[in-house]
Design an enzyme around this catalytic site. Sequence first.
Site, PDB file in Angstrom:
ATOM      1  N   ASP A  33       0.889  -1.147   0.000  1.00 19.98           N
ATOM      2  CA  ASP A  33       0.000   0.000   0.000  1.00 19.98           C
ATOM      3  C   ASP A  33       0.934   1.205   0.000  1.00 19.98           C
ATOM      4  OD1 ASP A  33      -2.009   1.761   0.292  1.00 19.98           O
ATOM      5  OD2 ASP A  33      -2.726   1.036   2.235  1.00 19.98           O
ATOM      6  N   ASP A  70      -2.918   6.986  -3.945  1.00 17.85           N
ATOM      7  CA  ASP A  70      -4.196   7.621  -4.268  1.00 17.85           C
ATOM      8  C   ASP A  70      -4.617   8.605  -3.184  1.00 17.85           C
ATOM      9  OD1 ASP A  70      -4.609   5.743  -2.323  1.00 17.85           O
ATOM     10  OD2 ASP A  70      -6.356   4.816  -3.251  1.00 17.85           O
ATOM     11  N   CYS A  91     -14.292 -22.075  19.312  1.00 19.80           N
ATOM     12  CA  CYS A  91     -13.395 -22.253  18.175  1.00 19.80           C
ATOM     13  C   CYS A  91     -12.394 -23.357  18.512  1.00 19.80           C
ATOM     14  CB  CYS A  91     -12.672 -20.929  17.917  1.00 19.80           C
ATOM     15  SG  CYS A  91     -11.340 -21.027  16.726  1.00 19.80           S
ATOM     16  N   CYS A 127      -9.218 -23.507  16.851  1.00 16.34           N
ATOM     17  CA  CYS A 127      -7.962 -23.193  16.180  1.00 16.34           C
ATOM     18  C   CYS A 127      -6.788 -23.507  17.109  1.00 16.34           C
ATOM     19  CB  CYS A 127      -7.947 -21.734  15.739  1.00 16.34           C
ATOM     20  SG  CYS A 127      -7.614 -20.561  17.044  1.00 16.34           S
ATOM     21  N   CYS A 160      -7.278 -21.602  20.436  1.00 14.53           N
ATOM     22  CA  CYS A 160      -8.451 -21.910  21.263  1.00 14.53           C
ATOM     23  C   CYS A 160      -8.488 -23.359  21.740  1.00 14.53           C
ATOM     24  CB  CYS A 160      -9.728 -21.566  20.524  1.00 14.53           C
ATOM     25  SG  CYS A 160      -9.737 -19.847  20.021  1.00 14.53           S
TER      26      CYS A 160
HETATM   27 ZN   LIG Z   1      -9.632 -19.811  17.770  1.00 11.90          ZN
END
Ligand SMILES: [Zn+2]
Length: 529
Positions: free
Chosen positions: A85, A120, A272, A274, A277
């Site tokens: 960016d 921009d 969750c 993951c 978690c």
């Molecule tokens: Zn998670």
Amino acid sequence: MFEIRATDLAGRIGEIRTKSGSLETPCILPVVHPVRQSIEPKEMEKMGFKAVMTNAYITLKVFGKIAEEKGIQKIIDYDGIIMTDSGGYQVLEYGSVEVNPVEMAIFQERIGSDMALVLDTPTGMGVDRKRANETVKTTLKAAEETLKVIKAEGTLWVGPIQGGSYLDLLKKSARLTGKMKFDLFALGSPTEVMKSYNFNLLTKMIITVKKALPVDKPLHLFGAGHPLTIPLAVALGCDLFDSASYMLYAREGRYMTDYGTLRLDELTYLPCNCSICSKYTLKEMKGLESEERTKKIAIHNLNVLSKEVKATKQAIEDGRIWEYLGIKARAHPKLWEAFKLLIDHYEFLEDGTPLFKPRALFFYEPYDLMRPEALRHHKRLIEDISIASEKKTLLILPESDITPFHKSPFYIKLVDALGDALKEIQICFLALPFGIIPVEISDVYPLSQYVNSIELDRYAIREMLKRVREFVSKYSFEKIILLGNLDSYSPIFKRMAKVIKNCHVIDALDDNFDKMAEEILMDIAKAKS
Ligand SMILES: [Zn+2]
């Protein structure tokens, strides 16, 4: 440079070839700070992120010439694909930056960006029209200047679209930038739109821009790192996203879920599985010292975003992006509102919707009558297909549970009873998601591959009635007979008998097919006399 492999609605699965490898889209790029970055980009790579976005303006400010010697991959220690960016966000935040678009363009090529953005002037939200128009003009000028100085060897260039919430300005910006030789395009400044959950406006912005841009180029959507935004934006044809949100949210203790974000304090569980978690309990997570906790939530947030992109891609592969969007849309009333806007853009969405799908279509509620596959059948019936139009009688039967309809015992017995008279009669079915289905094509996909639970409410009756009228007005049937044996159809049949000329209902409550045939033939004889 960009190849599209699968599509559904306006969404697509594609591949962008960059000098550092190819990138499957839709794809989300975590935003990485060139200096202060608590999750190493290498860690992100292990999580499956094949590309990141970083800020070339900050890189220039902090590293200057050293960055040109080392290259951006060494600066952030990541050998995957890097989009840079160029400081537009800083323009939005602080008013201006101390470099010009030409300097930024040359710098981005020198540091070896895979995908680079023109410096921009973001429109932002809440600005007046005059100011918005200025940002569009300045951005167009920056785009032209950039294209003049770039060598275009290796680096792919991204053309920025501005205009904010002024749709006509967005359209102009997209139309003019779309004519320039960019490899990709990017829609600017919807962050505030997302913060206020203004999905309605976001939908209008994306559709406006997509309609004006070349279809064979990828579109990046700025700042859309939210699990609710991704399926909608993908379905509308956005291919790339960046997310600084995973970290910004984490700093505020905001934990992403598939259906929005919650504060850690609001949670009773960590819903969750993951890597984070499944290792920590909520109590342990809360007990971590602040910086460590932020990092853990950020990693979790990245996992949620990555999962959302994968789930959306799978929905495209399955031909179920409409169904998927419908499920996600129920997570927030404002998303639901935006989902309903889609019914006004049939042509835009129909184009990418495959004619054949590997699965049956699911219809749940009246708005599903307007999904491209249902409306496409009706439009083809009215505009393209011609059935045996010399037949003088139209006999309409309600849809049956057995598909294709011509295999239903009711149909078979009725045809048998009608015998020779059939030569004079065109038989069609009235099937809720589609409208009229001539028996001859009742086994064409998806006319016999669907599951429907739409309730026949006023909206559905009105839409079905409209389709029936359009169908009958294309032909000159002398008599239209409705064989109404199903209670669920009586409201439509009753309305049809009232508003359609030469149309009348025969009760088909019993199983006496000879009697039904007799009544039908009597009706036809009456029409002739
Ligand atoms: Zn998670």
